[in-house]
Design a protein around this motif. Structure first.
Motif, PDB file in Angstrom:
ATOM      1  N   ALA A   1       0.831  -1.203   0.000  1.00 19.80           N
ATOM      2  CA  ALA A   1       0.000   0.000   0.000  1.00 19.80           C
ATOM      3  C   ALA A   1       0.856   1.239   0.000  1.00 19.80           C
ATOM      4  O   ALA A   1       0.602   2.223  -0.705  1.00 19.80           O
TER       5      ALA A   1
ATOM      6  N   HIS B   1       2.311   1.878  -3.364  1.00 23.17           N
ATOM      7  CA  HIS B   1       1.356   2.543  -4.246  1.00 23.17           C
ATOM      8  C   HIS B   1       1.225   4.008  -3.919  1.00 23.17           C
ATOM      9  O   HIS B   1       1.172   4.865  -4.811  1.00 23.17           O
ATOM     10  N   LEU B   2       1.192   4.295  -2.633  1.00 22.42           N
ATOM     11  CA  LEU B   2       1.118   5.708  -2.233  1.00 22.42           C
ATOM     12  C   LEU B   2       2.323   6.471  -2.758  1.00 22.42           C
ATOM     13  O   LEU B   2       2.207   7.592  -3.245  1.00 22.42           O
TER      14      LEU B   2
ATOM     15  N   GLU C   1      -5.784   2.848   1.853  1.00 24.92           N
ATOM     16  CA  GLU C   1      -5.343   2.117   0.686  1.00 24.92           C
ATOM     17  C   GLU C   1      -5.575   0.614   0.867  1.00 24.92           C
ATOM     18  O   GLU C   1      -6.055  -0.096  -0.023  1.00 24.92           O
TER      19      GLU C   1
ATOM     20  N   LYS D   1      -9.204  -0.292   0.639  1.00 27.44           N
ATOM     21  CA  LYS D   1      -9.646  -0.358  -0.742  1.00 27.44           C
ATOM     22  C   LYS D   1      -9.322  -1.714  -1.350  1.00 27.44           C
ATOM     23  O   LYS D   1     -10.142  -2.350  -2.000  1.00 27.44           O
TER      24      LYS D   1
END
Lengths: 996, 360
Positions: free
Chosen positions: B257, B260-261, B278, B281
């Protein structure tokens, strides 16, 4: 011992004692016979000839001096001035010179300060009190017992360069010089017999010329004195001589006869005695002229002579001399005896010696008395007067010029007065009259009174002295002694002049006076004697005014010691008593005068580096010789290329030293331009000049901002180098402040070199402020040479008040040009052919282009000799340093290590550097994070076909580059995000990597 | 530095004369002039001269030592050799007083002293103040390992070969034989080359060989290629990737996560709440195998990452913000994460897919 310490802290009030004896109308100068120092618990009267303590830097160590003259310059309340002959303590002699003494200085030791051009004029209000200075021959050990009181010992004289044994007559010579008396004048006037006697005496006499001069002077009668005295005084004197001849004519003859008789007897026995007699005989003549009846004066010379004898010959001698004197003189004058006693006591620290001396003194006194009596026979009243006059004359002679002038003035006055009253009168009548006068006008006409007072007083003195003896307690013995003296004097002197307060003062100060007396005796200086008489007189006055007044006058004239005057008058019993007292005094005084000053023993001996087992190798060939010469440490014979700067600094410092003023100079220049070396060279030259007596001696102190841990340590170092004391920074600052703020005329100029000035910067800048403020003080005599690198340092870091004190005397050392560098090397090599000329030129040009740093230049040269030696060892031949060697050395020193370092780096390190540059180009910044660079690095690895690294390895590579500062990297805790910068130019990196 | 120690050894053997006093200081030990001065006096055996006096103040010490060094002259006193290890650290002392004085003495006609400074920094001279620099003799010797790969291999052999006088002759012969054959082996050469490219210094080589030699036992008498490979692998291991292998799936998910951030926000710092969102989700949309953990559990996992220093907080520890909103940064590179995922045993495929997908 701490009596005067306490007094120091108290308020003192100064007032003139006695009448102003001479007034220079042009200069508005009035000379006084004494100074009355009043403090809360005591009053002291300081008279000319006394040894005095003067306020100085240290409360424990006041300055020592002998008072030569007291005068008022007419400038109001603060116009009290005094002229002094300085004595210095060991602490006032530059610390570096202490070793010249060759032994541990005695705590109470003082040195006769024999430097001509020191300022001997002081503010009379800095006088603390009287002291005692005893002269010791260099061989005699210092008294072991600690003395309590202000007793000091003089063995040597100090002329700024070395210690000399203090001859017996040093003091006298000094006096005579000061007076400017000329002995030659006397013979002409004196009858032949006398003259011969005098001359013989002179020849024979070991005594100072001054004494002889004195003895002659009487015959010459003051004319010599006049010659020496300034114009105004001369006039007065001139007037006096006119008067004197009339008186002298008859009296002189009588005196001469007397003197002859005395001389014969004395001469047969002891030349010294004869001298005294001659003096005495001479003195009467003066007395006749002047009309002064100064018993004290008679006594004083005798005492002086005696004192001189013992000092010169030690204690035993006086006895021998005395014995004949005893035979001759059956009728001793109390005064004389007392004088003798006084003189003796100071000389002999031991009781026994004192006793001997006392006996001797008595004998002497008797002898002296005999001549006087003869004189008395001639004219009883006159004789007495003549005696007194003799004393006076002697005293006068002894007294310095100023005093003599004063005396002359006094004499004139007295003559006038006498002309009215005294001359015609018999002695007794004169005495009475004088006493009356004294009661009425004590200050003005002291002299005439003396004889009268003395006569009257003598009987009473003995009784008083006895009483005083009884009174003396052990603790107060010194005081008692002084009191006795004072009493005797007082008895003698019935005059009202001496106030009771004086008596009190006298009691308090009696100890001091005794000490002074001792000093005086030691010194043998008639002046001293006079001074002491003067002091004694003040004490005396309490009891009997008239005689004291006379004595005081005498004192003013110079002969200070009233005790002498008083003693002579006292009967034999009084003498004995006085002798005892003196002995006691002498014994006790030493004990009191303990070494109040703690000896400044170095706290720790500075350690030495262990000595080497083998001596250093001597340079064996030309190259080694050249290398040794080229070492920065080898002191060059001269400093080439800095002639102008040298001249400027030299003249600056020299002028300041000669003027005795202070000043600042700021010297700036980049490193290695010879600033410090030039200053040192200047100091060396100045010191040489000082040794040659071309300029006054001075102190040189060097401090270095780099060599101290804290700017305030500067105080400590300065103080330690000035005085050898150790103190904390704050205390040192206050001590220095005090030192530079108080006037010390005999202090040598101090040259202070402050290296690396910028490091003395503090927030408040008080260190720099003080350093530059002290030279502006009138009394500091401080020359400050400040050295720093930046030219505009004053403007940049100094606040205004500091910068303004630094002044505008600036000098900047320009970097050396290549020609100068070449010259420096040449001068250092000094004809040793080790370098090719071209090589030298290359070096100097290269260095001049870079920095102009002479040190660098020398380093390069030395390195190239190394290289040359190495290479020549292979070839075994050519010893000349050639271009190639120099080039190699230059390369070594100037080539940047980065490129080679990059070339030697491992593949991944090189790749990482490349990646860094690539990343920079990509970002357009000169900074990137490790993560970014590492991405580039991986890409590069792929391009280069090298196996890529993992993150940890990459980080290790990065850290290695950072360690040798090819990269500048952040603290590694930032890990991936640490910032990376290049420490080398990108071009360098590319250049280094391109060739591979 | 290695060579320098050799150099001092040489010196020590040469000066049978006993003319030299050696003072060794280390910038890491003598961290300021005060300590250095005490150490110098101690090493010079000047203490006894001071006697029982309590060791004085800094200023006194300095004056004392300067006095001591000033007293000597060229002919009478022993030379003193000062060896300043980590020289660059001495340059950080206040005012560089010690260096100035040492250099000054060495340049003046006082006690003969020599000052040798050792440092890894190429730019020490720039650390010196100008007046200190002026007194420095500018003699620099750079020790750079400029050997090429052949020499490197020879060094490798020399380090391992047994000397001739080894007691067990037979064993020594066998051993040396083995070493020589090893050094001719292509794969060994490759390993060495890798190390050589990485770093030329011999300390890293020593490190490598040490690991190899540790595997030599009574039963396993010779060095084998496998040993060398293993050791090399150990040396070049990526420590963080290894840590990733030990993480739980939840923690791995959090790492992903964060990755991705990072991608979305281009390296900007983030806080736990963002990571959690995140993660939420991912769990709600795609996750099949991952259990939807409660927030406190996720926080615990996040803190664990923090303790492993895979995540670094941006603010100082003093900042009092709720844990959820503290800004942090990920200290892992994408490539590291992907590699770790590849190797992660029984990694859920949906997690792998999530990591590989450009957008969550």
């Amino acid at each position: 011992m701490s009596r005067y310490f306490t007094r120091l802290k108290k308020q003192r009030h100064y007032s003139w004692f006695g009448k102003d004896s001479l007034i220079d109308r042009k200069l508005q100068v009035a000379v006084y016979e004494g100074l009355c120092v009043k403090s809360e618990d005591s009053n002291t009267i300081v008279r000319t000839g006394d040894f005095i303590l003067i306020e100085g830097d240290h409360e424990e160590n006041p300055y020592v001096a002998r008072l030569l003259k007291l005068y008022d310059d007419g400038s109001g309340s603060s116009g009290k001035r005094a002229e002094v002959q300085w004595f210095v303590r060991i602490g006032e002699i530059p610390f570096s010179k202490h070793k010249l003494l060759g032994r541990e200085p005695y705590a109470q030791e003082v040195f006769f300060y024999n430097i001509k051009n020191c300022d001997s004029d002081i503010d009379a209000e800095t006088i603390i009190c009287t002291a005692q200075v005893i002269h010791l021959s260099p061989e005699t050990p210092f008294p072991v017992a600690e003395r309590k009181g202000n007793t000091l010992y003089a063995k040597f004289s100090w002329d700024g360069k070395k210690f000399k044994a203090l001859p017996v007559d040093v003091f006298l010579k000094g006096v005579s010089c000061i007076r400017g008396d000329k002995t030659l004048e006397s013979p002409g006037k004196v009858p032949l017999e006398r003259h011969q006697a005098v001359s013989i005496q002179e020849v024979e006499s070991r005594h100072s010329a001054s004494k002889n001069s004195h003895s002659k002077d009487p015959s010459a009668r003051k004319t010599p004195n006049r010659s020496s005295t300034p114009g105004a005084r001369k006039k007065l004197q001139l007037s006096s001589p006119v008067k004197s001849p009339k008186l002298t004519g008859k009296e002189v003859l009588k005196e001469l006869f007397n003197a002859d008789g005395v001389f014969i007897s004395l001469e047969s026995k002891n030349s010294k005695l004869t001298r005294t007699n001659s003096v005495a005989s001479a003195s009467p003549t003066k007395a006749n002229e002047n009309g002064f009846n100064l018993d004290t004066m008679e006594s004083s010379p005798v005492g002086k002579k005696r004192a001189i004898q013992p000092t010169s010959r030690h204690c035993l001698i006086p006895l021998n001399e005395d014995t004949p004197a005893k035979k001759i003189r059956k009728n001793t004058n109390d005064q004389e005896l007392s004088e003798d006693l006084l003189g003796i006591s100071p000389l002999n620290g031991d009781v026994l010696e004192v006793c001997f001396r006392t006996r001797a003194s008595q004998k002497i006194a008797e002898k002296e008395a005999a001549p006087r009596r003869k004189e008395k026979k001639d004219n009883s009243g006159e004789d007495r007067r003549t005696r007194s006059s003799r004393n006076d004359k002697k005293n006068f002679d002894n007294s310095k010029k100023s005093r003599s002038s004063d005396e002359d003035d006094l004499e004139c006055e007295t003559k006038e007065r006498r002309s009215s009253s005294s001359p015609s009168k018999t002695l007794r009548s004169s005495r009475k009259s004088s006493a009356q006068k004294s009661s009425t006008t004590p200050n003005k006409t002291p002299i005439p009174r003396t004889p009268q007072g003395s006569y009257c007083a003598t009987p009473s003195r003995s009784a008083r002295s006895q009483a005083s003896r009884k009174l003396r307690s052990l603790s107060e013995e010194t005081r008692a002694c002084s009191e006795d003296y004072g009493e005797s004097n007082a008895e003698i002197k019935s005059t009202s002049q001496t106030p009771r307060s004086r008596r009190k003062c006298a009691l308090v100060s009696s100890a001091r006076t005794q000490q002074q007396l001792n000093f005086l005796n030691n010194m043998k200086l008639q002046q001293e004697m006079e001074n002491s008489d003067g002091e004694d007189n003040p004490y005396i006055p309490e009891k009997d005014v008239p005689s004291t007044d006379e004595e005081e006058e005498l004192d003013t004239e110079i002969r200070s010691r009233s005790s002498h005057s008083a003693v002579p008058r006292t009967p034999s019993s009084a003498r004995k008593l006085s002798v005892q007292t003196s002995a006691k005094k002498s014994i006790k005084t030493p004990s009191k005068t303990s070494a109040s000053k703690t000896p400044r023993t170095p706290r720790h001996a500075t350690p030495n580096i262990p000595t080497r087992s083998q001596p250093a190798r001597k340079p064996s060939n030309v190259l080694e010789e050249a290398r040794a010469r080229l070492h920065v440490s080898s002191v060059p014979e001269s400093l080439p290329c800095r002639e102008q700067e040298f001249q400027d600094i030299y003249s600056f410092v020299e002028s300041k030293i000669i003027d005795g003023t202070g000043g600042c100079m700021y010297i700036s220049g980049v490193p290695g331009t010879g600033k410090t070396a030039t200053v040192h060279e200047v100091i060396r030259c100045l010191q040489h000049a000082a040794d040659q007596d071309e300029i006054p001696p001075f102190n040189f102190i060097e401090i270095n901002g780099m060599k101290m841990t804290d700017p305030h340590q500067a105080y400590v170092q300065i103080l330690q180098m000035l005085t050898g004391q150790k103190a904390t920074a704050d205390h040192a600052a206050t001590l220095l402040e005090k030192r530079f703020n108080t006037s010390a005329p005999k202090r040598e100029t101090t040259v202070l070199l402050v290296d690396e000035l910028d490091l003395l910067w503090t927030r408040k800048q008080n260190v720099m402020y003080n350093l530059f403020d002290w030279p502006t003080r009138k009394t500091a005599k401080l020359v400050v040479l400040a050295i720093a690198n930046t030219m505009d340092l004053p403007e940049r870091i100094m606040i205004n008040r500091v910068a303004s004190r630094l002044g505008l005397t600036r000098m900047s050392f320009q970097p050396y040009t290549y020609k100068q560098l070449q010259q420096i090397i040449m001068s250092r090599l000094n004809q040793i052919k080790a370098f090719e000329d071209d090589a030298l030129q290359l070096v100097s040009r290269k260095v001049a282009a870079l920095s102009g740093d002479a040190r660098r230049c020398l380093d390069i040269c030395r390195r190239s000799t190394d290289i040359c030696e190495l290479s020549s060892s292979y070839k075994a031949g050519t010893s000349l340093v050639g271009m190639s060697h120099v080039m190699e050395a230059l390369d070594e020193m100037f080539s940047s290590p980065y490129i080679t370092a990059i070339r030697c780096a491992s593949l991944h390190e090189q790749l990482f550097l490349k990646a860094t540059i690539a990343e920079f180009r990509r970002l357009g910044l000169e900074e990137a994070s490790f993560q970014q660079v590492f991405q580039q690095h991986l890409a590069l690895c792929r391009v280069e076909g090298v196996k890529p690294l993992c993150m940890s390895e990459g980080l290790a590579v990065c850290q290695r580059l950072g360690a040798c500062r090819l990269l500048l990297i952040e603290n590694s805790k930032n890990d991936l995000h640490l910032r990376v910068r290049l420490n080398v130019s990108q071009d360098d990196v590319l250049y280094a990597l391109k060739e591979e | 530095m290695l060579l320098n120690s050799v150099l001092t050894e040489l010196l020590g053997m040469k000066h049978i004369k006993g003319n030299v006093l050696i003072v060794q200081l280390n910038g890491l030990l003598q961290t300021d002039d005060r300590i250095a001065l005490k150490e110098i006096t101690r090493q010079l055996n000047l203490e006894n001269v001071i006697g029982e006096r309590v060791f004085g103040s800094f200023a006194e010490n300095l004056a004392f030592l300067l006095e001591a060094l000033k007293k000597g002259d060229r002919n009478s006193s022993r030379s003193v050799l000062f060896i300043l290890d980590e020289f660059d650290l001495f340059a950080h002392h206040k005012n560089q007083t010690l260096l100035y004085n040492l250099f000054d003495i060495s340049q003046s006609a006082q006690t003969p002293i020599a000052v040798v400074g050792l440092t890894c920094r190429l730019d020490v001279l720039e650390l010196l103040e100008k007046r200190v620099k002026s007194r420095f003799s500018h003699r620099q010797i750079h020790l750079l390992t400029s050997c090429d790969f052949k020499q490197y291999v020879i060094m490798f052999q020399q380090q391992l070969l047994l000397p001739e006088d080894f007691p067990d002759k037979r064993f020594a012969e066998e051993w040396n034989q083995n070493i020589r054959s090893l050094s001719r082996d292509a794969s060994v050469e490759e390993i060495l080359k890798k190390h050589f490219f990485l770093s030329k210094d011999f300390r890293s080589l020593h490190l490598l060989l040490m690991r190899v030699l540790c595997r030599v036992t009574v039963s396993n008498k010779t060095i084998k290629l496998a040993d060398l490979l293993e050791a090399s692998h150990l040396c070049t291991m990526d420590s963080k990737a290894n840590i990733l292998h030990g993480l739980s799936v939840l923690e791995l998910c959090l790492i992903i996560a964060m990755k991705h951030l990072n991608d979305v926000y281009d390296g900007e710092p983030f806080n736990f709440q963002m990571v959690y969102n995140e993660f939420q989700k991912f769990v709600q949309r795609k996750a099949h195998s991952v259990y939807n953990f409660e927030k406190p559990v996720v926080i615990k996992a996040f803190e664990h990452l923090h303790q492993l220093e895979l995540v670094k907080s941006m603010d100082g520890p003093s900042v009092r913000i709720q844990k959820e909103y503290q800004l942090v940064k990920l200290l892992l590179d994408n490539s590291q994460i992907m590699e770790a995922l590849q190797r992660y045993p029984q990694c859920p495929t949906d997690v792998k897919q999530w990591a590989a997908s450009a957008f969550a």
